[in-house]
Enzyme design. Structure first.
Site, short mmCIF file in Angstrom:
data_model
loop_
_atom_site.label_atom_id
_atom_site.label_comp_id
_atom_site.label_asym_id
_atom_site.label_seq_id
_atom_site.Cartn_x
_atom_site.Cartn_y
_atom_site.Cartn_z
NE ARG A 1 0.97 -4.06 8.21
CZ ARG A 1 0.67 -3.92 9.48
NH1 ARG A 1 1.34 -4.59 10.40
NH2 ARG A 1 -0.27 -3.10 9.85
CE LYS B 1 1.96 -3.87 18.34
NZ LYS B 1 2.07 -2.77 17.37
NE ARG C 1 -3.61 -4.86 9.56
CZ ARG C 1 -2.92 -4.88 10.70
NH1 ARG C 1 -1.96 -5.76 10.88
NH2 ARG C 1 -3.18 -4.01 11.64
NE ARG D 1 -3.88 -1.94 20.03
CZ ARG D 1 -3.28 -2.79 19.22
NH1 ARG D 1 -3.10 -4.03 19.56
NH2 ARG D 1 -2.85 -2.35 18.06
NE ARG E 1 -3.60 0.60 12.94
CZ ARG E 1 -2.90 -0.10 12.06
NH1 ARG E 1 -3.05 0.13 10.76
NH2 ARG E 1 -2.08 -1.03 12.45
P1 AP5 Z 1 4.65 -5.41 11.78
O1 AP5 Z 1 5.56 -6.40 12.43
O2 AP5 Z 1 3.50 -5.91 11.00
O3 AP5 Z 1 4.21 -4.31 12.87
P2 AP5 Z 1 3.20 -4.40 14.08
O4 AP5 Z 1 3.81 -3.64 15.21
O5 AP5 Z 1 2.77 -5.80 14.35
O6 AP5 Z 1 2.03 -3.52 13.45
P3 AP5 Z 1 0.46 -3.73 13.47
O7 AP5 Z 1 -0.13 -2.80 12.47
O8 AP5 Z 1 0.11 -5.18 13.36
O9 AP5 Z 1 0.14 -3.22 14.88
P4 AP5 Z 1 -1.16 -2.77 15.41
O10 AP5 Z 1 -0.83 -2.78 16.84
O11 AP5 Z 1 -1.70 -1.50 14.92
O12 AP5 Z 1 -2.19 -3.85 14.80
P5 AP5 Z 1 -2.90 -5.12 15.45
O13 AP5 Z 1 -3.04 -6.13 14.40
O14 AP5 Z 1 -2.27 -5.47 16.74
O15 AP5 Z 1 5.56 -4.46 10.88
C1 AP5 Z 1 4.97 -3.44 10.10
C2 AP5 Z 1 5.62 -3.39 8.70
O16 AP5 Z 1 6.96 -2.94 8.84
C3 AP5 Z 1 5.70 -4.77 8.01
O17 AP5 Z 1 5.49 -4.59 6.63
C4 AP5 Z 1 7.13 -5.24 8.31
O18 AP5 Z 1 7.61 -6.08 7.28
C5 AP5 Z 1 7.89 -3.93 8.40
N1 AP5 Z 1 8.97 -3.94 9.37
C6 AP5 Z 1 8.97 -4.53 10.61
N2 AP5 Z 1 10.14 -4.31 11.23
C7 AP5 Z 1 10.89 -3.55 10.40
C8 AP5 Z 1 12.20 -2.98 10.48
N3 AP5 Z 1 12.98 -3.15 11.57
N4 AP5 Z 1 12.64 -2.24 9.43
C9 AP5 Z 1 11.85 -2.06 8.31
N5 AP5 Z 1 10.61 -2.57 8.18
C10 AP5 Z 1 10.14 -3.31 9.20
O19 AP5 Z 1 -4.34 -4.48 15.76
C11 AP5 Z 1 -5.20 -4.08 14.74
C12 AP5 Z 1 -6.47 -3.51 15.35
O20 AP5 Z 1 -7.13 -4.53 16.11
C13 AP5 Z 1 -6.29 -2.35 16.33
O21 AP5 Z 1 -6.21 -1.11 15.66
C14 AP5 Z 1 -7.56 -2.51 17.18
O22 AP5 Z 1 -8.69 -1.99 16.51
C15 AP5 Z 1 -7.73 -4.01 17.27
N6 AP5 Z 1 -7.06 -4.57 18.46
C16 AP5 Z 1 -6.03 -5.47 18.48
N7 AP5 Z 1 -5.68 -5.77 19.75
C17 AP5 Z 1 -6.50 -5.05 20.56
C18 AP5 Z 1 -6.61 -4.91 21.97
N8 AP5 Z 1 -5.78 -5.57 22.82
N9 AP5 Z 1 -7.57 -4.08 22.45
C19 AP5 Z 1 -8.38 -3.40 21.63
N10 AP5 Z 1 -8.33 -3.47 20.27
C20 AP5 Z 1 -7.39 -4.29 19.74
MG MG Z 2 0.93 -6.85 14.09
#
Ligand code: AP5
Ligand code: MG
Length: 214
Positions: free
Chosen positions: A127, A13, A160, A88, A171
């Protein structure tokens, strides 16, 4: 253009949202990035969020919704935005729909980046994130030019806290229970688009551009 990115943790994402934001000149709003910046700065919000995030749990809706509703009301969001990691939960989605309704606006696209669970744990362990600017890399799929150093700002790179395999499992469970139902929610609204997130990241982006228009 108002866009929501849906997909499991690690689906890509953030990777795709940054490219969309750059191409269409709209802000990229990641709730995860906002929480991590607050943790880094030791704010009250950051202290509250950290306990949930480190366990792989969601931060409560009451700490999240107002933050986003306030953010999308700012001037730079007048022409749209790409939301990454929000909503979410169904209550978050309903709060967003209601806030937009009051402005006579609506979401244009909810893009589900589809990656099966078996690919996820592997991706997360590779990552690396910059401690200073939050840029994201991957040891194998998106390597930096100089090992351990951010290409963008020269900062140090870390795994991370919530990318350890046992937390990634939590997660994923939370994702299936609380976030996956949003796919049906936005499908019913008529704005859902799906892309295959297992292919090369440039090809994922091309599929998204085909949907959004050049
Ligand atoms: P990346 O693009 O970083 O993936 P992502 O989908 O953004 O993954 P996240 O871990 O950031 O998602 P998340 O939803 O768990 O975390 P968030 O920060 O939102 O890609 C991942 C890896 O793969 C990278 O190394 C990239 O280079 C690689 N990659 C990407 N595309 C690829 C491809 N096509 N092929 C190969 N490799 C690839 O949330 C973190 C925490 O915050 C949550 O757990 C929660 O506690 C809290 N939080 C955030 N938002 C909310 C909310 N709205 N409500 C409640 N809690 C929340
Ligand atoms: Mg992300």
């Amino acid at each position: 253009m108002k866009i929501i990115m849906l997909g499991a943790p690690g689906a890509g994402k953030g990777t795709q949202a940054k490219k969309i934001a750059a191409k269409y000149s709209i802000p990229h709003i990641s709730t995860g990035d906002i929480f991590r910046a607050n943790i880094k700065n030791g704010t009250e919000l950051g202290n509250k969020a950290k306990g949930y995030m480190d366990k792989g749990l969601l931060v409560p809706d009451e700490l999240t919704v107002d933050l986003v509703v306030d953010r999308i009301g700012q001037d730079d969001c007048a022409n749209g935005y790409v939301l990454d990691g929000f909503p979410r939960t169904i209550p978050q989605a309903e709060a967003l729909t209601n806030a937009l309704n009051e402005l006579g606006a609506k979401i244009d696209y909810a893009i589900d980046v589809d990656v099966p669970d078996e690919n996820i744990v592997n991706r997360m362990s590779g990552r690396r994130a910059c401690v200073d600017c939050g840029a994201t890399y991957h040891l194998k799929y998106a390597p930096v030019k100089t090992e351990g150093v951010c290409d963008t700002c020269g900062g140090g790179l870390i795994l991370r806290d919530d990318d350890r395999p046992e937390t990634v499992q939590n997660r994923l469970t939370v994702y299936h229970d609380q976030t996956q139902p949003l796919i049906e929610y936005y499908d019913t609204m008529g704005v859902l688009k799906r892309v295959d997130g297992t292919i090369d990241m440039q090809d994922v982006f091309q599929a998204i551009v085909d949907i959004l228009g050049a």
